[in-house]
Design a protein around this motif. Structure first.
Motif, mmCIF file in Angstrom:
data_model
loop_
_atom_site.group_PDB
_atom_site.id
_atom_site.type_symbol
_atom_site.label_atom_id
_atom_site.label_comp_id
_atom_site.label_asym_id
_atom_site.label_seq_id
_atom_site.Cartn_x
_atom_site.Cartn_y
_atom_site.Cartn_z
ATOM 1 N N VAL A 6 0.858 -1.178 0.000
ATOM 2 C CA VAL A 6 0.000 0.000 0.000
ATOM 3 C C VAL A 6 0.898 1.232 0.000
ATOM 4 N N GLY A 8 -0.567 4.480 -0.983
ATOM 5 C CA GLY A 8 -1.369 5.693 -0.868
ATOM 6 C C GLY A 8 -2.847 5.390 -0.839
ATOM 7 N N THR A 9 -3.626 6.451 -0.781
ATOM 8 C CA THR A 9 -5.084 6.334 -0.775
ATOM 9 C C THR A 9 -5.665 7.225 -1.863
ATOM 10 N N VAL A 10 -6.901 6.944 -2.219
ATOM 11 C CA VAL A 10 -7.627 7.752 -3.200
ATOM 12 C C VAL A 10 -8.857 8.318 -2.515
ATOM 13 N N VAL A 11 -9.066 9.626 -2.664
ATOM 14 C CA VAL A 11 -10.276 10.261 -2.167
ATOM 15 C C VAL A 11 -11.067 10.728 -3.374
ATOM 16 N N LYS A 23 -13.336 2.018 0.692
ATOM 17 C CA LYS A 23 -12.023 2.634 0.807
ATOM 18 C C LYS A 23 -11.210 2.238 -0.426
ATOM 19 N N LEU A 24 -10.554 3.215 -1.048
ATOM 20 C CA LEU A 24 -9.740 2.961 -2.233
ATOM 21 C C LEU A 24 -8.267 3.177 -1.902
ATOM 22 N N LEU A 25 -7.437 2.216 -2.253
ATOM 23 C CA LEU A 25 -6.005 2.284 -1.971
ATOM 24 C C LEU A 25 -5.205 2.267 -3.267
ATOM 25 N N VAL A 43 -5.209 0.704 -8.409
ATOM 26 C CA VAL A 43 -6.127 1.124 -7.357
ATOM 27 C C VAL A 43 -7.016 -0.064 -7.039
ATOM 28 N N ASP A 46 -10.734 -1.777 -0.542
ATOM 29 C CA ASP A 46 -10.233 -2.440 0.660
ATOM 30 C C ASP A 46 -11.292 -2.406 1.743
ATOM 31 N N GLY A 51 -3.271 -0.324 5.809
ATOM 32 C CA GLY A 51 -2.716 1.016 5.881
ATOM 33 C C GLY A 51 -1.480 1.168 5.016
ATOM 34 N N ILE A 52 -1.054 2.403 4.847
ATOM 35 C CA ILE A 52 0.119 2.700 4.031
ATOM 36 C C ILE A 52 1.340 1.971 4.598
#
Length: 88
Positions: A6, A8-11, A23-25, A43, A46, A51-52
């Motif tokens: 992992v 990062g994340t996507v908002v 939740k998008l990673l 992407v 999850d 977590g990152i």
């Protein structure tokens, strides 16, 4: 299944209705022999709470959509958080 890290994340304030609440990673696929990054990024949804920095197992394609509503537009999904690996 593949291993990934992992990174990062996507908002996303607007997305397909079936993805609301998911939740998008951002993941980087790993080489399982060397545990090194392959350079391939993707992407994934999850539901496990990874977590990152964590190493995860992912399913892609049709396997990523198992147990999701039929119209969910998903091609990658976190299916496990890796505790340890032993490659020989």
């Amino acid at each position: 299944m593949q291993l990934a890290q992992v990174v990062g994340t996507v908002v996303s304030t607007r997305k397909e209705d079936a993805l609301i609440g998911q939740k998008l990673l951002i993941l980087e696929v790993l080489n399982p022999r060397s545990n090194s990054a392959s350079g391939e990024m993707l992407v994934a949804i999850d539901i496990l709470g990874a977590g990152i920095g964590e190493t995860v197992l992912i399913a892609r394609g049709g396997a990523a959509r198992i147990n999701l509503p039929a119209a969910t537009p998903v091609d990658a999904r976190v299916i496990g958080i890796v505790d340890t690996m032993d490659v020989r």
